[in-house]
Design a protein around this motif. Sequence first.
Motif, PDB file in Angstrom:
ATOM      1  N   ASN A 117      37.040  11.114  15.058  1.00 47.60           N
ATOM      2  CA  ASN A 117      38.300  10.441  14.709  1.00 47.60           C
ATOM      3  C   ASN A 117      39.439  10.860  15.629  1.00 47.60           C
ATOM      4  O   ASN A 117      40.260  10.040  16.030  1.00 47.60           O
ATOM      5  N   ILE A 164      42.157   7.793  15.852  1.00 48.11           N
ATOM      6  CA  ILE A 164      42.505   7.316  14.516  1.00 48.11           C
ATOM      7  C   ILE A 164      42.913   8.468  13.615  1.00 48.11           C
ATOM      8  O   ILE A 164      43.286   8.257  12.467  1.00 48.11           O
ATOM      9  N   ASP A 165      42.842   9.664  14.134  1.00 50.68           N
ATOM     10  CA  ASP A 165      43.381  10.795  13.384  1.00 50.68           C
ATOM     11  C   ASP A 165      44.064  11.693  14.407  1.00 50.68           C
ATOM     12  O   ASP A 165      43.666  11.744  15.566  1.00 50.68           O
ATOM     13  N   ASP A 217      52.589   5.463  17.024  1.00 57.16           N
ATOM     14  CA  ASP A 217      51.585   4.624  16.369  1.00 57.16           C
ATOM     15  C   ASP A 217      51.243   3.384  17.165  1.00 57.16           C
ATOM     16  O   ASP A 217      50.085   3.015  17.317  1.00 57.16           O
ATOM     17  N   ARG A 218      52.294   2.736  17.707  1.00 54.19           N
ATOM     18  CA  ARG A 218      52.065   1.501  18.452  1.00 54.19           C
ATOM     19  C   ARG A 218      51.222   1.770  19.695  1.00 54.19           C
ATOM     20  O   ARG A 218      50.259   1.052  19.979  1.00 54.19           O
ATOM     21  N   THR A 236      47.633   2.743  18.785  1.00 56.06           N
ATOM     22  CA  THR A 236      46.860   1.577  18.345  1.00 56.06           C
ATOM     23  C   THR A 236      46.397   0.780  19.554  1.00 56.06           C
ATOM     24  O   THR A 236      45.246   0.342  19.649  1.00 56.06           O
ATOM     25  N   SER A 237      47.306   0.619  20.491  1.00 59.22           N
ATOM     26  CA  SER A 237      46.983  -0.112  21.704  1.00 59.22           C
ATOM     27  C   SER A 237      45.906   0.637  22.512  1.00 59.22           C
ATOM     28  O   SER A 237      45.006   0.031  23.094  1.00 59.22           O
ATOM     29  N   ARG A 274      43.528   2.482  21.246  1.00 60.22           N
ATOM     30  CA  ARG A 274      42.243   2.209  20.574  1.00 60.22           C
ATOM     31  C   ARG A 274      41.714   0.843  20.977  1.00 60.22           C
ATOM     32  O   ARG A 274      40.553   0.684  21.291  1.00 60.22           O
ATOM     33  N   LEU A 275      42.623  -0.118  20.962  1.00 61.10           N
ATOM     34  CA  LEU A 275      42.201  -1.489  21.248  1.00 61.10           C
ATOM     35  C   LEU A 275      41.623  -1.610  22.658  1.00 61.10           C
ATOM     36  O   LEU A 275      40.601  -2.249  22.868  1.00 61.10           O
ATOM     37  N   PHE A 300      34.376   1.206  18.360  1.00 63.85           N
ATOM     38  CA  PHE A 300      33.858   1.986  17.226  1.00 63.85           C
ATOM     39  C   PHE A 300      32.602   1.366  16.644  1.00 63.85           C
ATOM     40  O   PHE A 300      32.514   0.136  16.500  1.00 63.85           O
ATOM     41  N   LEU A 319      40.754 -11.195  20.550  1.00 67.17           N
ATOM     42  CA  LEU A 319      41.892 -11.975  20.054  1.00 67.17           C
ATOM     43  C   LEU A 319      43.106 -11.071  19.865  1.00 67.17           C
ATOM     44  O   LEU A 319      44.239 -11.450  20.159  1.00 67.17           O
ATOM     45  N   LEU A 320      42.846  -9.848  19.400  1.00 66.39           N
ATOM     46  CA  LEU A 320      43.953  -8.899  19.231  1.00 66.39           C
ATOM     47  C   LEU A 320      44.596  -8.563  20.567  1.00 66.39           C
ATOM     48  O   LEU A 320      45.794  -8.329  20.651  1.00 66.39           O
ATOM     49  N   ARG A 346      45.012 -10.499  23.132  1.00 65.64           N
ATOM     50  CA  ARG A 346      45.841 -11.612  23.600  1.00 65.64           C
ATOM     51  C   ARG A 346      45.928 -11.646  25.122  1.00 65.64           C
ATOM     52  O   ARG A 346      47.012 -11.779  25.695  1.00 65.64           O
TER      53      ARG A 346
END
Lengths: 590, 226
Positions: B51, B56-57, B76-77, B80-81, B83-84, B89, B111-112, B114
């Motif tokens: 994690n 994610i942790d 966080d933003r 998150t990006s 991870r994407l 995972f 799709l996330l 973009r």
Amino acid sequence: MNFLFTISIRNLFRQRRRSILLGSAIAIGTAVLVLANAFAHGISEVLFNEIVSYVSGHVSVSFTKGGNANNQVFHDGARIREIINKRVPNVKRVDEAIGVFARAIGNAKADNVILVGMDPSGDGVDEKEAEKLAKNFKELEGHFADLADTTVENPVCLAQEKAKTLNVKLHDVVRVRFTDIRGQTQAARLTIVCIMKPSNVFMAAPVYLHIKTVKRLLGYSSNDVPQLYLSIENPRKDAKRFADSLHAGLNPPLAVIDGQLSVHGSGVEVTLLSLRTDSASLALVDSAMKFSARTAADSVNPKKAVIISESLSKITGLQPDDTCTISYEGKFGDEPGGARLIVTAIAAAGSGIDGQVVLVNERDFYKTFYDVWPKSTVAVNGPFRPDTEIGIYKAFGGEWLLAPRSRTTRDVMKLYREIAQKGWKAIVVDVGSMYETASMVLNLEYALNMITAACVMVLFFIILIGVVNTLRMTIRERTREIGTIRAIGMQCVDVRNSFLIETGLLALISALSGTALAFVTMFGLSQLTFKTDANPLGMLLVDGHIFFAPTVLAVCFFIMLIVGIAVVTAYFPARHAAKLSAAEALRHFE
Amino acid sequence: MDIIDIKGLKKNYALGSTTVHALRGVDLTIAKGDFMSIIGPSGSGKTTLLNVIGCIDNATEGSVKVSGREITKLNDREITSMRLHHIGFIFQTFNLIPVLDTLENVEFPLLLMRKLSKQDIRKRAEKLIEEVGLREYIKHRPAELSGGQRQRVAIARALVTNPDIVLADEPTANLDSVTGEQILNLMKEMNRIENTTFIFSTHDANVLKYARSVVKIRDGLIVKEA
Ligand SMILES: Nc1ncnc2c1ncn2[C@@H]1O[C@H](COP(=O)(O)OP(=O)(O)O)[C@@H](O)[C@H]1O
Ligand SMILES: [Mg+2]
């Protein structure tokens, strides 16, 4: 963004039971809201466009002569119309309105009726108005337009029910007895030219004559006007404002009669002023005026009593108890006006009324003034014009008396009681808007709007509780899913938005279905026919049907409001879900 | 070149009034293109380590560099990006989105992002579905798939963004041994084709033969690297 929608819609179907439950609650709430609003609006449409404009006009000008509520006349109609045109822009129509109680005798049957004058083809009656008229007065036999037929003796139109109670048919004669504007009992024969079915029980009570016929029967001369009802373009917005403005424009000028005073064959130019006889005015006379003979009260109260100035006494040699005659030019027609008056007092010099002036007690003044309306006005120079600064000025009467603007129907009723009690001699002019004259009726609309507001509140709580609970359950169930999509890389705001979209979509679909349901219900309810004659609420029906008037604007507003409330309510739970730590959410097992 | 560089990593959890030391000072580097297994008994800290690596942790202490970026300092933003774009995972419980079919599940990360056009997204997703052998199941929803098939979809989804690292937390624990081996073979195959770094955790010594390198973890500490 597109796929957020896809996921949201599919999630709604996934938890079908829950969506249907919440959706139905919102839909029913919306339906009630739309229904209540359309009903309230329908009623106010009927009230404003049909009843109020027939019963009192959006703005009305009423005249009461001699304190007699049945004596509704003003003798210089053109003048009032001029002021209306100046003060009320875009007035749609100015209707003369008369309603007089009468006893009617048909074929061996009698009934009380109200003679109402109208002009179905008058000025300002455009095609739309005519159409509305045709709708409101459905001709059964004969033609409404025949009210204007001059070859028939006093053509009249009445409702089917009225014809039944009087036991009369088309072309029959109805004899009526009533009191004219001079207070004399009159009788007349009315010929039925039309029997109709009014859309509204409210309009079934009177019998309708052409306004010209009623005016003739009641003894109005060509310059006289009865009450005037003004129809305006946007009554709700403008009625009060226009009434206020018209009221300001109707402030009466000082009443003057410039004429010829004859004593023993020789003539002197004089001005007659009206001296008010209420106690306040008499007190003014006492304090401001010096009398060389007698006192105010016994100078004013006797019949035909007048006070003349000392200078006029000197010119004419008039002394107390002398009689004199006045004659003056009228505004309309060739006939001169005049009066015989008795001098009761002579005002000493320094009273502020030195000059060729005669103060006439108001009773005799207005009798003369209204009998032959004088050509002279205070705006034009004459033998005497009082200084507005003098103490006694307030005791002089105007050409008419302007009643203060009433604010409620109660005020209006109080005013008319007062008019009757005080016995004011000048014609009392009262300007009203539908907000006062029909305030009782308008209260009903207010009450209905309150019901709508209550619907909104109830709906708000349904949505609040429903949405919050549903979302809580949903979020709990989908915690691991939230963790997954967060781990894959969906941003916090997108997670929040997907929940908002889900809730918003549900609310939108429900609100739309609710609106559809409302329209179906409205259609169903408006198919029902109610018997109107017995029911006092019948006046709110149109042609015996409940009348709904939904507006696109209101419906759109409600739908947006509901979606708005739902989305706002969903915001906090949705944000909470989005802020869950991905690791925690993934670890969640149920 | 090392794709992951961990120094002095500690992770504590507050559990009521006590503190659980899940990771107690881990130093670890992982080379690009590796196929690494983290093995340890239940509760040893495998999931926690993955994690933290997977962003994610967050770490309690220490430094974690993924693809050369220090991730302990990101908001966080950004994380998150991260991870994407850089991490894929694979979960023990597959964690597919139940309302989406195979194709849509695989397309989802793209799709996330973009970035690609609709057609390119479709092409890329179909290619991966083909590679994991699920061409016939492209329109099936997760509920209509077997465990092994679901994990294949998850593998395709993890790889579709072309990540630097794929993290798989006990990917075979919920599968029978035959299917589990198929999944590990597939992962290995993908590791070869796409040259993506794979790190998977397990408590089952039988699967170690697939790993190119192995890290043993016990009580939050690495006890052996091989
Ligand atoms: N959110 C948490 N709160 C408290 N303790 C936790 C939490 N997550 C993990 N732990 C503890 O940390 C230790 C390591 O857990 P974990 O990384 O899940 O081990 P593994 O995946 O190897 O089974 C365990 O003792 C576990 O109980
Ligand atoms: Mg674990």
